[in-house]
Design a protein around this motif. Structure first.
Motif, short mmCIF file in Angstrom:
data_model
loop_
_atom_site.label_atom_id
_atom_site.label_comp_id
_atom_site.label_asym_id
_atom_site.label_seq_id
_atom_site.Cartn_x
_atom_site.Cartn_y
_atom_site.Cartn_z
N PRO A 23 27.48 39.14 90.56
CA PRO A 23 28.53 38.80 91.54
C PRO A 23 29.03 37.37 91.37
O PRO A 23 30.24 37.11 91.51
N GLU A 24 28.11 36.43 91.05
CA GLU A 24 28.51 35.03 90.91
C GLU A 24 29.47 34.84 89.74
O GLU A 24 30.47 34.12 89.85
N VAL A 26 31.38 37.24 88.22
CA VAL A 26 32.64 37.94 88.48
C VAL A 26 33.50 37.13 89.44
O VAL A 26 34.72 36.99 89.25
N ASP A 27 32.86 36.56 90.46
CA ASP A 27 33.59 35.74 91.44
C ASP A 27 34.18 34.51 90.77
O ASP A 27 35.31 34.10 91.06
N LEU A 28 33.43 33.92 89.85
CA LEU A 28 33.92 32.75 89.12
C LEU A 28 35.18 33.11 88.34
O LEU A 28 36.16 32.36 88.34
N PHE A 29 35.18 34.26 87.66
CA PHE A 29 36.34 34.68 86.87
C PHE A 29 37.57 34.88 87.76
O PHE A 29 38.69 34.53 87.40
N ARG A 30 37.35 35.45 88.92
CA ARG A 30 38.48 35.71 89.82
C ARG A 30 39.10 34.40 90.31
O ARG A 30 40.33 34.26 90.37
N HIS A 31 38.26 33.45 90.67
CA HIS A 31 38.76 32.21 91.25
C HIS A 31 39.33 31.25 90.22
O HIS A 31 40.20 30.44 90.55
N LYS A 32 38.86 31.35 88.99
CA LYS A 32 39.30 30.40 87.97
C LYS A 32 40.35 30.99 87.03
O LYS A 32 40.64 30.40 86.00
N LYS A 33 40.86 32.13 87.40
CA LYS A 33 41.91 32.76 86.60
C LYS A 33 41.43 33.08 85.18
O LYS A 33 42.20 33.02 84.22
N LEU A 34 40.15 33.41 85.07
CA LEU A 34 39.64 33.92 83.81
C LEU A 34 39.94 35.40 83.74
O LEU A 34 40.12 36.07 84.75
N ASP A 35 39.97 35.95 82.54
CA ASP A 35 40.40 37.33 82.31
C ASP A 35 39.25 38.29 82.62
O ASP A 35 38.38 38.56 81.79
N GLU A 36 39.24 38.85 83.84
CA GLU A 36 38.15 39.73 84.26
C GLU A 36 38.11 41.03 83.46
O GLU A 36 37.01 41.47 83.06
N PRO A 37 39.24 41.71 83.20
CA PRO A 37 39.18 42.93 82.37
C PRO A 37 38.60 42.65 80.97
O PRO A 37 37.89 43.48 80.42
N LEU A 38 38.90 41.48 80.43
CA LEU A 38 38.35 41.10 79.13
C LEU A 38 36.83 41.01 79.21
O LEU A 38 36.12 41.43 78.29
N LEU A 39 36.36 40.52 80.33
CA LEU A 39 34.91 40.40 80.54
C LEU A 39 34.26 41.78 80.57
O LEU A 39 33.19 41.99 79.98
N MET A 40 34.87 42.72 81.25
CA MET A 40 34.31 44.07 81.33
C MET A 40 34.33 44.77 79.97
O MET A 40 33.42 45.53 79.63
N ASP A 85 26.90 30.13 78.76
CA ASP A 85 26.20 28.97 79.29
C ASP A 85 27.16 27.82 79.54
O ASP A 85 27.03 27.08 80.53
N GLU A 86 28.14 27.69 78.65
CA GLU A 86 29.14 26.63 78.83
C GLU A 86 29.98 26.88 80.08
O GLU A 86 30.28 25.95 80.84
N ILE A 87 30.34 28.13 80.31
CA ILE A 87 31.10 28.48 81.52
C ILE A 87 30.26 28.23 82.77
O ILE A 87 30.73 27.65 83.76
N ASP A 88 29.00 28.65 82.73
CA ASP A 88 28.10 28.42 83.86
C ASP A 88 27.96 26.94 84.17
O ASP A 88 27.95 26.52 85.34
N THR A 89 27.84 26.12 83.11
CA THR A 89 27.65 24.69 83.29
C THR A 89 28.86 24.04 83.91
O THR A 89 28.75 23.17 84.80
N GLU A 90 30.05 24.46 83.49
CA GLU A 90 31.27 23.92 84.08
C GLU A 90 31.38 24.30 85.55
O GLU A 90 31.75 23.48 86.40
N ALA A 91 30.99 25.55 85.86
CA ALA A 91 31.02 25.98 87.26
C ALA A 91 30.02 25.17 88.09
O ALA A 91 30.30 24.80 89.24
N LEU A 92 28.87 24.89 87.50
CA LEU A 92 27.85 24.11 88.19
C LEU A 92 28.34 22.69 88.44
O LEU A 92 28.13 22.12 89.52
N ARG A 93 28.99 22.13 87.45
CA ARG A 93 29.53 20.78 87.60
C ARG A 93 30.56 20.72 88.71
O ARG A 93 30.54 19.82 89.56
N CYS A 94 31.47 21.69 88.72
CA CYS A 94 32.51 21.72 89.75
C CYS A 94 31.91 21.88 91.15
O CYS A 94 32.33 21.24 92.11
N ASN A 622 24.45 13.74 83.85
CA ASN A 622 25.43 14.82 83.75
C ASN A 622 24.88 16.04 83.03
O ASN A 622 25.59 17.02 82.84
N LEU A 623 23.61 15.97 82.64
CA LEU A 623 22.97 17.11 81.97
C LEU A 623 22.41 18.03 83.05
O LEU A 623 21.21 18.04 83.34
N TYR A 624 23.28 18.84 83.63
CA TYR A 624 22.92 19.65 84.79
C TYR A 624 21.86 20.71 84.48
O TYR A 624 21.18 21.20 85.38
#
Length: 691
Positions: A23-24, A26-40, A85-94, A622-624
């Motif tokens: 859920p976390e 998928v929610d990130l993709f929706r809010h950040k305008k990432l391509d959710e169908p591409l993910l599926m 992991d890079e996407i997760d880290t950016e979300a964590l930073r934000c 900054n090494l989260y």
């Protein structure tokens, strides 16, 4: 229970699918305008490949094309791990920095921040699209390679502790041990004061075990005033040999490089003392080098002194002009069965499983009298005391694999083949350690966690407990062996197995590039007194590297001052952006870390213990993802950066011996995941710390 272990990357693919559908995420993709169908679509492709992984793992040795397909897929999967992991880290930073705080900036600054973040997420969409195209190519090739889903197969994920006694058992060697003991206790050395006893035999036949039995025998110990054990597989460096022997005798480091002085020091140490030396696993075939080694001992020894040599090479025995040469033969069928049964049944009696005795003896016969094979197979059979399981192993096609094409004993290959997938990753990772390397259990536990090999748990303590269970499981299968009280070692043939199964991913720099440097994932290298920049030049292409680990076979090297090129610190390491494990320990010229350390966003483990570092850069905070930070015996360390509270995933912090440190920074109490804090030997040792 298990019929066969899962493919090496099965767990990685499963974790990727779970992350994609969480859920976390998928929610990130929706809010950040990432391509959710591409993910599926990415998930569907991964699951399609997942279905044929086990079949590919079984066929890879017989079919090189399948092995190439599987290796390329592993690289793609590891790239996918880094990407998510890079996407997760950016979300964590934000999340940590609070995107809603942009309201306090001017419109111009706010627009720049918004543009920068949009660019990041768009680049992630592009990278996912590229990754998907790579994975779809694998799907298209699987049918041409004859890969299909293996139906109706259950896989054991057993990683529980067992009642199996891990102390070594020796069968069928009483007679030869008694004979060699008499040789060691005799002072009749012929014309020379020092005599040589050479144990010759093939790999895995038990040469080292026999030498250890003799070395630790109470009667033998009482006959010598000095004992030392050394591993010098290649005796072509006379200075190194003499220094190794001197350090083994004195248990102190030796810094001189003058051969004559070394020999004089060694002669002085041995003067008037009857010694017993063991030179384990000597490979060198050069007669000149062997003659030097022989002459060295003869000129140093007191009458009655002995040198035990273990080797696979008959020429070594001839050149050393031995008092006794012992050709160690394989075990008898009965002794081989007794050894296998001991490891299979542990402390239980064989009679409790009489239905397995006949089939067990047939399996023991396939071990061809090699104790190492019997031990590892016994550990494998111990996983499931069941006739169907044992029969599957007896009739497995892996026994028919030609040894000369892989140099892997079938019994050892089977032990790997039947490992659960998590244990396979743990085992193959250990191929970065050189032969005869002393492995510390707690170190390898932290490496496995940092590399993402251990399944995630609610807290770090649970992950550590699980990693220790994995280690104990590999130990119970004889894939590790006890060395010293708290250390472990891999037998040479087990090390060869790990290297074979990890080729293309793990690289030991001191033995040359066994894989493409630019695609290597894990690297170790042999320490030197000064590690200059040129030896690391090829690593500028290693953009996928996850592990950067200096090692040493000589425990006394850590008593000497060691240095690493500043160019490595300033230029190379910050360019290795995928690093998860980084060690710079014991480098005395490391006084600071560059701000570019912040480039290593994937970093989980950082060891800068025993260095002269004075301050940590603020960029370190900054090494989260950082989980382990080791600063033990950094006696010059004065303070921490103010924003240490940002290290929200930090679980282990070692400050023991940081004698100049007198306070912990504000914000430490906000590190909710920190469960291990060592402040012994510091001025803050007696301060109340609430964890």
């Amino acid at each position: 229970m298990a019929l066969i272990g899962e493919a090496l990357i099965s767990a990685s693919v499963q974790v990727l699918c779970d992350r994609i559908t969480s859920p976390e995420f998928v929610d990130l993709f929706r809010h950040k305008k990432l391509d959710e169908p591409l993910l599926m679509k990415l998930k569907t492709t991964l699951l399609t490949l997942y279905a044929v992984l086990d079949d590919a793992e079984e066929k890879q040795i017989q079919k090189p094309a399948v092995r190439d397909w599987l290796d390329e897929l592993k690289h793609a999967v590891f790239d996918a791990e880094d990407l998510l992991d890079e996407i997760d880290t950016e979300a964590l930073r934000c999340k940590f920095e609070g995107e809603d705080q942009t309201g306090k900036f001017t419109n111009k600054v706010r627009n720049l921040l918004f543009s920068s973040r949009n660019h990041f997420y768009q680049s992630m969409n592009d990278k996912i699209q590229e990754l998907l195209a790579r994975l779809e190519n694998f799907v298209q090739l699987k049918s041409a390679l004859g890969l299909g889903e293996v139906v109706g197969r259950k896989v054991s994920q057993r990683t529980q502790t067992t009642s199996l006694v891990l102390e070594p058992y020796v069968y069928g060697r009483d007679e030869v041990k008694e004979k060699l003991s008499k040789v060691l206790l005799s002072d009749d050395a012929g014309k020379d004061a020092v005599s040589f006893l050479t144990i010759v035999g093939m790999g895995g036949v038990g040469k080292t075990t026999l030498a250890r039995m003799l070395y630790n025998d109470d009667k033998v110990k009482g006959n010598f005033t000095l004992k030392a054990w050394a591993c010098v597989p290649y005796c072509d460096d006379y200075i190194k040999i003499t220094k190794t022997l001197l350090e083994a005798v004195t248990s102190k480091p030796c810094n001189t490089a003058n051969l004559n002085l070394l020999q004089e020091d060694l002669r002085e140490q041995l003067r008037g003392r009857k010694f017993l030396f063991v030179l384990d696993d000597l490979w060198n075939e050069n007669n000149e080098d062997l003659n030097y080694l022989r002459a060295l001992f003869i000129t140093l020894g007191t009458r009655g002194s002995k040198v035990i040599i273990t080797t696979r090479n008959k020429n070594v025995a001839y050149v050393m002009q031995n008092v006794h040469i012992q050709y160690l033969e394989p075990l008898s069928q009965e002794d081989c069965w007794l050894l296998l049964a001991k490891h299979a049944f542990g402390n239980e009696k064989c009679s409790a499983h009489s239905n397995l005795e006949d089939i067990g003896k047939q399996i023991a016969l396939k071990c061809k009298g090699l104790p190492l094979a019997a031990q590892t197979l016994g550990g494998l059979l111990h996983c499931n005391i069941d006739f169907e399981y044992w029969n599957r192993i007896l009739n497995d096609g892996f026994w028919d694999q030609p040894y000369d094409t892989t140099n892997i004993l079938p019994a050892l290959g089977l032990s790997y083949h039947y490992l659960p997938t998590q244990l396979k990753r743990c085992f193959t990772y250990c191929s970065i350690f050189p032969k005869d390397y002393e492995i510390e259990k707690e170190d390898i536990v932290q490496f496995w966690i940092a590399e993402g090999i251990i399944p995630k748990a609610e807290n770090g303590k649970r992950m550590e407990a699980l990693a220790r269970r994995y280690f104990d499981e590999l130990l119970s299968r004889s894939l590790f062996q006890k060395s010293r009280k708290f250390s472990f070692i891999m037998h040479d043939l087990i090390n060869d197995l790990a290297m074979f199964m990890s080729q293309g991913f793990c690289l030991r720099l001191e033995v040359g590039a066994s894989c493409e440097v630019k695609r290597a994932r894990h690297l170790s290298y042999a320490r030197g007194r000064f590690d200059a920049a040129p030896r690391f030049e090829p690593l500028y292409e290693a953009k996928c590297l996850r592990t950067f680990l200096p090692t040493s076979l000589n425990p006394y090297i850590y008593w000497r001052k060691q240095f690493v090129s500043k160019k490595v610190l300033q230029d190379l390491l910050p360019s290795l952006r995928c690093l998860r494990v980084l060690s710079l320990s014991h480098y005395q010229n490391v006084t600071e870390l560059p701000d570019s350390i912040a480039n290593l966003i994937h970093l989980r483990y950082l060891d800068i213990s025993h260095t002269a570092i004075e301050r940590l850069p603020g960029a370190l905070c900054n090494l989260y993802n950082l989980q382990t930070l080791l600063l033990s015996n950094c006696s010059s360390l004065l303070e921490f950066p103010a924003d240490i509270r940002k290290l929200i995933n930090l679980q282990k912090l070692a400050l023991g011996g940081c004698s100049s440190l007198n306070k912990l920074p504000a914000g430490m109490q906000e590190l909710a995941n920190l469960h291990h804090l060592d402040v012994s030997g510091t001025k803050i040792e007696e301060m109340p710390v609430q964890m």
